[in-house]
Write a protein that holds these residues in place. Structure first.
Motif, PDB file in Angstrom:
ATOM      1  N   SER A 189      56.459  60.128  60.039  1.00 54.31           N
ATOM      2  CA  SER A 189      55.555  59.502  59.060  1.00 54.31           C
ATOM      3  C   SER A 189      56.133  59.608  57.661  1.00 54.31           C
ATOM      4  O   SER A 189      56.152  58.624  56.903  1.00 54.31           O
ATOM      5  N   ALA A 190      56.596  60.803  57.302  1.00 52.69           N
ATOM      6  CA  ALA A 190      57.102  61.019  55.935  1.00 52.69           C
ATOM      7  C   ALA A 190      58.294  60.111  55.660  1.00 52.69           C
ATOM      8  O   ALA A 190      58.392  59.497  54.589  1.00 52.69           O
ATOM      9  N   LEU A 191      59.191  59.972  56.644  1.00 43.32           N
ATOM     10  CA  LEU A 191      60.383  59.137  56.434  1.00 43.32           C
ATOM     11  C   LEU A 191      60.001  57.660  56.310  1.00 43.32           C
ATOM     12  O   LEU A 191      60.554  56.927  55.483  1.00 43.32           O
ATOM     13  N   ALA A 192      59.019  57.237  57.123  1.00 38.27           N
ATOM     14  CA  ALA A 192      58.584  55.834  57.060  1.00 38.27           C
ATOM     15  C   ALA A 192      57.955  55.542  55.701  1.00 38.27           C
ATOM     16  O   ALA A 192      58.178  54.469  55.103  1.00 38.27           O
ATOM     17  N   VAL A 193      57.186  56.492  55.178  1.00 32.85           N
ATOM     18  CA  VAL A 193      56.558  56.292  53.867  1.00 32.85           C
ATOM     19  C   VAL A 193      57.622  56.280  52.767  1.00 32.85           C
ATOM     20  O   VAL A 193      57.570  55.467  51.831  1.00 32.85           O
ATOM     21  N   LEU A 194      58.612  57.153  52.878  1.00 31.02           N
ATOM     22  CA  LEU A 194      59.699  57.154  51.880  1.00 31.02           C
ATOM     23  C   LEU A 194      60.399  55.797  51.878  1.00 31.02           C
ATOM     24  O   LEU A 194      60.698  55.244  50.808  1.00 31.02           O
ATOM     25  N   ASP A 195      60.653  55.250  53.076  1.00 28.49           N
ATOM     26  CA  ASP A 195      61.283  53.926  53.164  1.00 28.49           C
ATOM     27  C   ASP A 195      60.418  52.885  52.460  1.00 28.49           C
ATOM     28  O   ASP A 195      60.915  52.068  51.685  1.00 28.49           O
ATOM     29  N   ILE A 231      66.394  69.636  51.170  1.00 25.32           N
ATOM     30  CA  ILE A 231      66.001  69.615  52.583  1.00 25.32           C
ATOM     31  C   ILE A 231      64.573  69.108  52.708  1.00 25.32           C
ATOM     32  O   ILE A 231      63.693  69.539  51.945  1.00 25.32           O
ATOM     33  N   LEU A 232      64.378  68.210  53.669  1.00 24.10           N
ATOM     34  CA  LEU A 232      63.020  67.799  54.021  1.00 24.10           C
ATOM     35  C   LEU A 232      62.754  68.425  55.387  1.00 24.10           C
ATOM     36  O   LEU A 232      63.529  68.231  56.337  1.00 24.10           O
ATOM     37  N   PHE A 233      61.670  69.169  55.475  1.00 25.53           N
ATOM     38  CA  PHE A 233      61.448  70.047  56.627  1.00 25.53           C
ATOM     39  C   PHE A 233      60.097  69.713  57.257  1.00 25.53           C
ATOM     40  O   PHE A 233      59.098  69.533  56.551  1.00 25.53           O
ATOM     41  N   GLY A 234      60.053  69.627  58.602  1.00 19.25           N
ATOM     42  CA  GLY A 234      58.785  69.365  59.291  1.00 19.25           C
ATOM     43  C   GLY A 234      58.046  70.672  59.491  1.00 19.25           C
ATOM     44  O   GLY A 234      57.336  71.166  58.623  1.00 19.25           O
ATOM     45  N   ALA A 252      52.970  66.418  55.093  1.00 16.46           N
ATOM     46  CA  ALA A 252      54.401  66.078  55.137  1.00 16.46           C
ATOM     47  C   ALA A 252      54.714  64.944  54.162  1.00 16.46           C
ATOM     48  O   ALA A 252      55.758  64.949  53.493  1.00 16.46           O
ATOM     49  N   ILE A 253      53.817  63.974  54.064  1.00 15.81           N
ATOM     50  CA  ILE A 253      54.040  62.843  53.148  1.00 15.81           C
ATOM     51  C   ILE A 253      53.993  63.322  51.696  1.00 15.81           C
ATOM     52  O   ILE A 253      54.823  62.932  50.858  1.00 15.81           O
ATOM     53  N   ARG A 254      53.042  64.193  51.400  1.00 16.92           N
ATOM     54  CA  ARG A 254      52.984  64.751  50.028  1.00 16.92           C
ATOM     55  C   ARG A 254      54.213  65.609  49.734  1.00 16.92           C
ATOM     56  O   ARG A 254      54.675  65.668  48.590  1.00 16.92           O
ATOM     57  N   SER A 255      54.743  66.273  50.765  1.00 14.00           N
ATOM     58  CA  SER A 255      55.972  67.062  50.547  1.00 14.00           C
ATOM     59  C   SER A 255      57.127  66.122  50.205  1.00 14.00           C
ATOM     60  O   SER A 255      57.968  66.432  49.351  1.00 14.00           O
ATOM     61  N   ALA A 256      57.152  64.972  50.884  1.00  8.96           N
ATOM     62  CA  ALA A 256      58.190  63.976  50.587  1.00  8.96           C
ATOM     63  C   ALA A 256      58.041  63.477  49.147  1.00  8.96           C
ATOM     64  O   ALA A 256      59.039  63.261  48.444  1.00  8.96           O
ATOM     65  N   ALA A 257      56.798  63.330  48.687  1.00  6.37           N
ATOM     66  CA  ALA A 257      56.568  62.905  47.293  1.00  6.37           C
ATOM     67  C   ALA A 257      57.076  63.987  46.334  1.00  6.37           C
ATOM     68  O   ALA A 257      57.699  63.679  45.310  1.00  6.37           O
ATOM     69  N   MET A 258      56.838  65.251  46.674  1.00  5.06           N
ATOM     70  CA  MET A 258      57.343  66.341  45.808  1.00  5.06           C
ATOM     71  C   MET A 258      58.868  66.300  45.760  1.00  5.06           C
ATOM     72  O   MET A 258      59.484  66.569  44.739  1.00  5.06           O
ATOM     73  N   MET A 259      59.473  65.938  46.900  1.00  6.14           N
ATOM     74  CA  MET A 259      60.935  65.832  46.926  1.00  6.14           C
ATOM     75  C   MET A 259      61.399  64.713  45.990  1.00  6.14           C
ATOM     76  O   MET A 259      62.369  64.885  45.240  1.00  6.14           O
ATOM     77  N   MET A 260      60.706  63.567  46.014  1.00  2.00           N
ATOM     78  CA  MET A 260      61.109  62.468  45.136  1.00  2.00           C
ATOM     79  C   MET A 260      61.034  62.896  43.677  1.00  2.00           C
ATOM     80  O   MET A 260      61.894  62.563  42.873  1.00  2.00           O
TER      81      MET A 260
END
Ligand code: NAD
Ligand code: IPM
Ligand code: MN
Length: 328
Positions: A24-30, A69-72, A268-276
């Motif tokens: 999910s997180a990767l799809a949202v990042l895309d 690192i993006l971690f599940g 996980a999606i919010r973690s991806a946002a923190m990574m961005m």
């Protein structure tokens, strides 16, 4: 972060619901237009079962060649000699600040957890008659986590230093050091015993803004905070060091719901946002967070939040919103 080369992100999906929420997180990042090179690294329980090793030195080298690192999530193998690879990564990459924001309709506070010492020192002895774990608090470790907390508190209202200095001598150093940093930084600070903090989190969570605390207290209080805002599945974290950073939801591999397609992907999606945001893409981070909030407001919720959506449905709602608002 700066520079022209594509950023390299080690993608560690992990075990249980880890790969489900990572997808999910990767799809949202895309969908948000994030551009980076993905380096998949398999570590964790599954790897341990297959090969007898949860992470090798080569894996660690591959990870160190990445920017972040993006971690599940990973499961802890049932082996008494085993030490968590997540803890090893935090130590080896010196990811000393674990930043855990908690947001809901009426709450907005952050737990800043020291991430490399305390009761996670690894200094332990175990026998049938007596077992010990050494709780290590250093001035340097306390100073740098207090600085990070003050960076965040300076933009907010106040800092709460959470400790157990009435009993633990090691926490006297933590408290003294955090107070001194807050004073020097001119950040309004109070302190609170951890048991009272646990109580206050339940009865008046609105009183908190930025909390700074030691490793294990931060671990426990952050799951409590997650319960208060509604679910572990909503909560994200950034493990930050001077050179690297690791972004992960605060939940674990959730074996009780793994494979059912109902894991909440929001943490996980919010973690991806923190990574961005850490990668210098604050606008993409804000767009992702906005899309998450919209989906939740529309009632696109997994069962942990009382909803009836699956992981995919929530993810597609978020992606749909991002696509509709493309360019905004
Ligand atoms: P857990 O966080 O996996 O689950 C606790 C409860 O919360 C479970 O009922 C689970 O179903 C629910 N939950 C967690 N995430 C959810 C999500 N995204 N959506 C909906 N519900 C969710 O904790 P646990 O069961 O105590 O631990 C399981 C394993 O995970 C253990 O091996 C533990 O060591 C490991 N763990 C790993 C991490 C990590 O990798 N960062 C963090 C915590 C625990
Ligand atoms: C967390 C987890 C980890 C911790 C475990 C899995 C080692 O609970 O990230 O909150 O205790 O820090
Ligand atoms: Mn935890």
């Amino acid at each position: 972060m700066s520079g022209g080369r594509a950023k390299k992100v080690a993608v560690i999906a992990g075990d249980g619901i880890g790969p489900e929420v990572m997808e999910s997180a990767l799809a949202v990042l895309d969908a948000a237009g994030a551009e980076f090179e993905r380096i998949p690294v398999e570590i964790g329980f599954g790897r341990w079962k297959r090969t007898g090793q949860a992470m090798t030195e080569d894996d660690l080298e591959t990870i160190k060649e990445c920017d972040c690192i993006l971690f599940g999530a990973i499961a802890t193998p049932p082996d008494p000699g085993y030490r968590s690879v997540l803890l090893r990564l935090r130590r080896e990459l010196d990811l000393y600040a674990n930043i855990r924001p908690f947001r809901s309709r009426d709450l907005d506070f952050i737990i800043v957890r020291e991430n490399t010492e305390g009761l996670y020192s690894g200094l332990e002895e175990e026998s049938e008659a007596e077992s010990r774990t050494v709780r290590v608090i250093t001035r340097c470790g306390s100073e740098r986590i207090a600085e990070k907390a003050c960076d965040l508190a300076a933009w907010r209202k106040k800092l709460t230093i959470v400790h157990k200095a009435n009993v633990l001598r090691s926490d006297r150093l933590f408290l003294r050091t955090c107070r001194a940093v807050a004073e020097r930084r001119k950040v309004p600070a109070e302190d609170m015993l951890v048991d009272a903090a646990a109580y206050n989190l339940v009865v008046k969570p609105q009183r908190f803004d930025v909390m700074v605390t030691t490793n294990l207290f931060g671990d426990i209080l952050s799951d409590e905070a997650a319960g208060i805002i509604g679910s572990l599945g909503l909560c994200a974290s950034a493990n930050i060091g001077e050179r690297w950073a690791l972004f992960e939801p605060i939940h674990g591999s959730a074996p009780d719901i793994a494979g059912k397609g109902i894991a909440n992907p929001v943490g996980a999606i919010r973690s991806a946002a923190m990574m961005m945001e850490w990668l210098g893409e604050a606008q993409k981070a804000r767009r992702i967070e906005g899309a998450v909030q919209w989906a939740l407001e529309q009632g696109r919720k997994t069962p942990d939040l009382g909803g009836s959506c699956g992981t995919e449905e929530v993810t597609w709602a978020i992606i749909g919103y991002l696509k509709r608002k493309e360019g905004c």
